[in-house]
Design an enzyme around this catalytic site. Structure first.
Site, mmCIF file in Angstrom:
data_model
loop_
_atom_site.group_PDB
_atom_site.id
_atom_site.type_symbol
_atom_site.label_atom_id
_atom_site.label_comp_id
_atom_site.label_asym_id
_atom_site.label_seq_id
_atom_site.Cartn_x
_atom_site.Cartn_y
_atom_site.Cartn_z
ATOM 1 N N ASN A 1 -19.336 37.453 -33.522
ATOM 2 C CA ASN A 1 -18.062 37.395 -32.800
ATOM 3 C C ASN A 1 -17.970 38.342 -31.616
ATOM 4 O O ASN A 1 -17.288 38.057 -30.631
ATOM 5 C CB ASN A 1 -16.908 37.713 -33.760
ATOM 6 C CG ASN A 1 -16.766 36.696 -34.872
ATOM 7 O OD1 ASN A 1 -17.155 35.536 -34.712
ATOM 8 N ND2 ASN A 1 -16.212 37.110 -35.998
ATOM 9 N N HIS B 1 -20.361 21.341 -31.542
ATOM 10 C CA HIS B 1 -21.126 21.870 -30.415
ATOM 11 C C HIS B 1 -21.210 20.880 -29.263
ATOM 12 O O HIS B 1 -21.911 21.122 -28.282
ATOM 13 C CB HIS B 1 -22.523 22.284 -30.870
ATOM 14 C CG HIS B 1 -22.557 23.612 -31.558
ATOM 15 N ND1 HIS B 1 -23.721 24.190 -32.032
ATOM 16 C CD2 HIS B 1 -21.561 24.485 -31.867
ATOM 17 C CE1 HIS B 1 -23.436 25.351 -32.580
ATOM 18 N NE2 HIS B 1 -22.136 25.552 -32.503
ATOM 19 N N ARG C 1 -13.960 26.979 -32.240
ATOM 20 C CA ARG C 1 -14.919 27.932 -32.805
ATOM 21 C C ARG C 1 -14.211 29.029 -33.593
ATOM 22 O O ARG C 1 -14.687 29.464 -34.653
ATOM 23 C CB ARG C 1 -15.754 28.546 -31.673
ATOM 24 C CG ARG C 1 -16.873 29.466 -32.124
ATOM 25 C CD ARG C 1 -17.832 29.706 -30.969
ATOM 26 N NE ARG C 1 -18.948 30.565 -31.377
ATOM 27 C CZ ARG C 1 -19.071 31.839 -31.007
ATOM 28 N NH1 ARG C 1 -18.162 32.395 -30.215
ATOM 29 N NH2 ARG C 1 -20.106 32.560 -31.405
ATOM 30 N N HIS D 1 -14.984 30.124 -37.445
ATOM 31 C CA HIS D 1 -15.380 31.480 -37.811
ATOM 32 C C HIS D 1 -14.368 32.128 -38.742
ATOM 33 O O HIS D 1 -14.736 33.000 -39.539
ATOM 34 C CB HIS D 1 -15.574 32.331 -36.554
ATOM 35 C CG HIS D 1 -16.863 32.060 -35.845
ATOM 36 N ND1 HIS D 1 -17.586 33.034 -35.188
ATOM 37 C CD2 HIS D 1 -17.589 30.913 -35.699
ATOM 38 C CE1 HIS D 1 -18.681 32.496 -34.668
ATOM 39 N NE2 HIS D 1 -18.688 31.209 -34.955
#
Length: 323
Positions: A96, A196, A64, A68
């Site tokens: 975040n 995911h 992740r 990001h």
């Protein structure tokens, strides 16, 4: 004084930069550290595997974090920078804050890699890219050759992080537009969303879905309501798919059954000819999903990298060298 390893890597960076200028050759290379620090990648793998052995959720954290990072001004490790009077840290962006984890693992990787290389040779941006790949592999997913040679940014952009990191409430048109902005298409959207298959989400981001949405399996919603009440429990966690620490196709199987945890998950299987077909395909064909995921991870990892004399190689991933 720069070490021999640092000089070799710097020379390669300029060589790749000049090749790109004259021939259109990629500024990144899968063998970037082969000469200047051949122990770099094995060291990253060792530290990642040890961290995941202690806590399997670390794999989802690192995957992740790379995502990001890349979605905000490219894959430049800006997400790792702490706030200062001159840096508006992306760590404080809404997607975040109190959510993105694993910074301590990245710091440990950096420490061990710098020891192996005799100094700060490997960028934090490259560490994120390799650690994401190694996390997926450690949890049963595919491998791929990571393009290397990124350099680290000297700034961050919290405002852009709030805008460009896709929100869990996005519908399909918003997701498609968000990914298009990064040079990614609908195939990339579905494949990368398959990340995911690892990790959890907070009650805060899926509460509205389980109490208000119609495109959700009623029994699934009712079960989640025991974890996520209508008020309170914002930080209670639920897995993004039933096998939250194993890289598999359960995420897509859940979408077909209307058991997507987030609105942005279920949006991929909700009557669209383009994405519904891919979700069905990946739910039934693990090999096809793995191949598509690896391809899209390489593509995402190539979003606006800093190369050559751009940026820097940070000595500490959480702060720029001149601070």
């Amino acid at each position: 004084m720069a070490s021999r390893s640092q000089l070799l890597c710097l020379q390669l960076a300029f060589l790749l930069l000049s090749l790109n200028a004259t021939t259109g050759f990629s500024q990144l290379s899968t063998d970037f550290y082969g000469e200047c620090c051949p122990q770099a990648l094995p060291t990253i793998k060792r530290v990642v595997e040890a961290a995941i052995y202690k806590q399997r959720r670390v794999g989802a954290f690192l995957l992740r974090m790379h995502f990001h990072d890349c979605f905000v001004n490219g894959c430049d490790a800006s997400v790792l920078l702490d706030p200062t009077p001159t840096i508006d840290s992306e760590k404080n962006a809404v997607p975040n804050q109190n959510s993105l984890r694993g910074f301590d693992v990245v710091d440990n990787i950096k420490l061990e890699v710098d020891k192996a290389c005799g100094g700060p040779v490997v960028s934090c941006a490259d560490i994120l890219a390799v650690a994401a790949r190694d996390s997926v592999v450690a949890l049963g997913g595919p491998t791929w050759k990571v393009q290397l040679g990124r350099r680290d940014s000297t700034t961050a952009n919290r405002t852009l992080a709030d805008i460009d990191i896709p929100a869990p409430v996005f519908d399909l048109p918003e997701l498609i537009e968000n990914f298009k902005k990064q040079g990614l298409n609908e195939k990339d959207l579905v494949a990368l969303s398959g990340g995911h298959t690892l990790g959890f989400a907070r009650c805060l981001v899926f509460r509205s879905r389980i109490y208000n949405d119609k495109d959700i399996n009623p029994a699934f919603a009712k079960k989640l309501q025991t974890t996520c009440p209508q008020s309170g429990g914002d930080f209670n966690l639920a897995p993004l798919d039933p096998t939250d620490a194993r890289f598999d196709t359960a995420y897509f199987t859940n979408l077909v059954k209307q058991k997507g945890l987030l609105d942005s998950d279920q949006a991929l299987f909700n009557g669209s000819d383009s994405t519904d077909a891919l979700v069905k395909k990946y739910s039934l064909n693990a090999k096809a999903f793995s191949k598509a995921f690896a391809k899209s991870m390489i593509k995402m990892g190539n979003i606006k990298p800093l190369t050559g004399n751009q940026g820097e190689i940070r000595s500490q991933c959480s702060k720029v060298n001149y601070s």
